[in-house]
Design an enzyme around this catalytic site. Sequence first.
Site, PDB file in Angstrom:
ATOM      1  CG  MET A   1       9.139  -4.154   7.358  1.00 29.27           C
ATOM      2  SD  MET A   1       8.380  -2.846   6.391  1.00 29.27           S
ATOM      3  CE  MET A   1       7.860  -3.807   4.983  1.00 29.27           C
TER       4      MET A   1
ATOM      5  N   GLY B   1       5.044   6.153   0.882  1.00 29.79           N
ATOM      6  CA  GLY B   1       4.769   7.574   0.711  1.00 29.79           C
ATOM      7  C   GLY B   1       5.496   8.512   1.658  1.00 29.79           C
TER       8      GLY B   1
ATOM      9  CB  SER C   1       7.249  -1.354  -2.758  1.00 27.14           C
ATOM     10  OG  SER C   1       6.249  -1.372  -1.769  1.00 27.14           O
TER      11      SER C   1
ATOM     12  N   GLY D   1      10.908   6.300  -0.155  1.00 18.74           N
ATOM     13  CA  GLY D   1      11.083   7.643  -0.706  1.00 18.74           C
ATOM     14  C   GLY D   1      11.978   7.702  -1.928  1.00 18.74           C
TER      15      GLY D   1
ATOM     16  CG  PHE E   1       2.915   3.970   7.369  1.00 21.32           C
ATOM     17  CD1 PHE E   1       1.577   3.598   7.274  1.00 21.32           C
ATOM     18  CD2 PHE E   1       3.525   3.987   8.618  1.00 21.32           C
ATOM     19  CE1 PHE E   1       0.863   3.254   8.423  1.00 21.32           C
ATOM     20  CE2 PHE E   1       2.818   3.649   9.765  1.00 21.32           C
ATOM     21  CZ  PHE E   1       1.474   3.283   9.669  1.00 21.32           C
TER      22      PHE E   1
ATOM     23  CG  HIS F   1      11.185  -5.272   3.539  1.00 16.62           C
ATOM     24  ND1 HIS F   1      10.953  -3.918   3.369  1.00 16.62           N
ATOM     25  CD2 HIS F   1      11.813  -5.392   4.741  1.00 16.62           C
ATOM     26  CE1 HIS F   1      11.412  -3.259   4.417  1.00 16.62           C
ATOM     27  NE2 HIS F   1      11.925  -4.125   5.264  1.00 16.62           N
TER      28      HIS F   1
ATOM     29  CG  ASP G   1      11.962  -0.329   0.986  1.00 20.72           C
ATOM     30  OD1 ASP G   1      11.175   0.474   0.468  1.00 20.72           O
ATOM     31  OD2 ASP G   1      11.600  -1.390   1.535  1.00 20.72           O
TER      32      ASP G   1
ATOM     33  CG  HIS H   1      10.427  -4.568  -2.103  1.00 20.54           C
ATOM     34  ND1 HIS H   1      11.613  -4.995  -1.552  1.00 20.54           N
ATOM     35  CD2 HIS H   1       9.798  -3.861  -1.123  1.00 20.54           C
ATOM     36  CE1 HIS H   1      11.701  -4.579  -0.296  1.00 20.54           C
ATOM     37  NE2 HIS H   1      10.603  -3.885  -0.009  1.00 20.54           N
TER      38      HIS H   1
ATOM     39  CB  SER I   1       4.295   6.709  -3.472  1.00 15.53           C
ATOM     40  OG  SER I   1       5.517   7.035  -2.892  1.00 15.53           O
TER      41      SER I   1
ATOM     42  CG  MET J   1       4.284  -3.909   6.677  1.00 13.48           C
ATOM     43  SD  MET J   1       3.674  -2.241   6.536  1.00 13.48           S
ATOM     44  CE  MET J   1       4.775  -1.603   5.264  1.00 13.48           C
TER      45      MET J   1
ATOM     46  CG  MET K   1      14.570   0.013   6.171  1.00 13.61           C
ATOM     47  SD  MET K   1      13.514  -0.500   4.795  1.00 13.61           S
ATOM     48  CE  MET K   1      12.111   0.612   4.987  1.00 13.61           C
TER      49      MET K   1
ATOM     50  CG  ASP L   1       7.192  -3.444   1.405  1.00 14.68           C
ATOM     51  OD1 ASP L   1       8.337  -3.627   1.846  1.00 14.68           O
ATOM     52  OD2 ASP L   1       6.925  -2.673   0.470  1.00 14.68           O
TER      53      ASP L   1
HETATM   54  C1  DX5 Z   1       8.141   0.876   3.849  1.00 19.32           C
HETATM   55  C2  DX5 Z   1       8.206  -0.203   2.785  1.00 19.32           C
HETATM   56  C3  DX5 Z   1       8.528   0.316   1.406  1.00 19.32           C
HETATM   57  C4  DX5 Z   1       7.637   1.401   0.921  1.00 19.32           C
HETATM   58  C5  DX5 Z   1       8.100   1.976  -0.386  1.00 19.32           C
HETATM   59  O1  DX5 Z   1       7.963   0.295   5.090  1.00 19.32           O
HETATM   60  O2  DX5 Z   1       9.203  -1.133   3.111  1.00 19.32           O
HETATM   61  O3  DX5 Z   1       8.747  -0.712   0.485  1.00 19.32           O
HETATM   62  O4  DX5 Z   1       6.306   1.026   0.871  1.00 19.32           O
HETATM   63  O5  DX5 Z   1       7.197   2.973  -0.743  1.00 19.32           O
HETATM   64  P1  DX5 Z   1       7.636   4.454  -1.129  1.00 19.32           P
HETATM   65  O6  DX5 Z   1       8.478   4.330  -2.372  1.00 19.32           O
HETATM   66  O7  DX5 Z   1       6.345   5.143  -1.370  1.00 19.32           O
HETATM   67  O8  DX5 Z   1       8.412   5.034   0.005  1.00 19.32           O
HETATM   68 ZN    ZN Z   2      10.084  -2.687   1.660  1.00 10.24          ZN
END
Ligand code: DX5
Ligand code: ZN
Length: 232
Positions: free
Chosen positions: A85, A162, A25, A191, A160, A83, A189, A50, A212, A54, A154, A52
Site C-alpha cells: 500500500m 479492524g 495479516s 473485515g 487500517f 500487499h 482483505d 499476509h 483482527s 504502508m 479490498m 501489509d
Molecule cells: C488493510 C489491510 C488488511 C487489514 C486486515 O489496509 O490491508 O490486511 O489489516 O485486518 P482486518 O481483518 O482487521 O480488517
Molecule cells: Zn492487506
Amino acid sequence: MSATENKFQRNRSLFQNASPAILPSLLLCDFSNLEREVRQLEEAGVEVLHLDVMDGHFVPNLSYGMPIVESLRRITDLALDVHLMISEPAKYAMQFVQAGADAITFHIEAMPAPQTLLEEIRATGVLSGLAINPSTDMARLRPFAEYCDMILIMSVEAGFGGQSFNPTALERLKEMKSTIGDRVLLEVDGGVNDATIHSCVSAGADLLVVGSALFRQADYCQAMTRLQAAMQ
Ligand code: DX5
Ligand code: ZN
C-alpha cells in the site's frame, strides 16, 4: 525449465494448493515477539502470511518494510504474500523480491498502467497481483486482469485493520470469478471474520486475509478452527 520458472511454478502451486486459505495479516500481531507469533500461526495450520506494507502516503498509516519481510523469511518457510500500500510500487517491488516475498500485490490506484511491473515481478518467479479499493471503479483494473496471477479485492479502504466489511467486495469477487475463472487467484482483505468469511468463499475468494478476527483472540488455533468451520 529455468530457475525462475521453477520458482514461479512452485509459488503458484503453493498458493493454489492452499486455497481456500486463511492468510493472517501481521499488522496487528505482537511485534515484540515475532518469532513466537509465527510459530503459533504455523501450529494453527497457517500456510501463507499476509504482510501489509504502508508508506504513510498512499494510505494515512505507516507499518513496516523490507526488514520485517527479510526477518520473516529467515525464520519460516511459510509463503509470504506482500500487499504493497505504497505510492511508488515500481521503486520498491524488487527490494521486496530480494527480501523473500513469494507474492507481491500493489494497488491499481498507485499505478494506473501496471502491466510492465506485473511482468517484471513475475519474471523473478514471484506471483504478481493488483489490489483495488472499494471506492475505485473496477473498469480501471479489468484491462490488466489478464496480466495478474492474483487480484486482491479490498473489502475496506486500505490503511487500517479492524474496519467493517464492505459487501461491495462480494459482487466484485463474483464478477472476477465469472470473467477470469480459476486462472487468477482471488484474494479478499478487510473485515473478514466468522460472520463474513463464508460469503467471501461462496463469491469465489481463494485467499482470505484475516487480521483482527485472529489477532484479537488469545488462542490462534481455536480462532483458526472457528474460521475454517465458518468457511464451509
Ligand atoms: C488493510 C489491510 C488488511 C487489514 C486486515 O489496509 O490491508 O490486511 O489489516 O485486518 P482486518 O481483518 O482487521 O480488517
Ligand atoms: Zn492487506
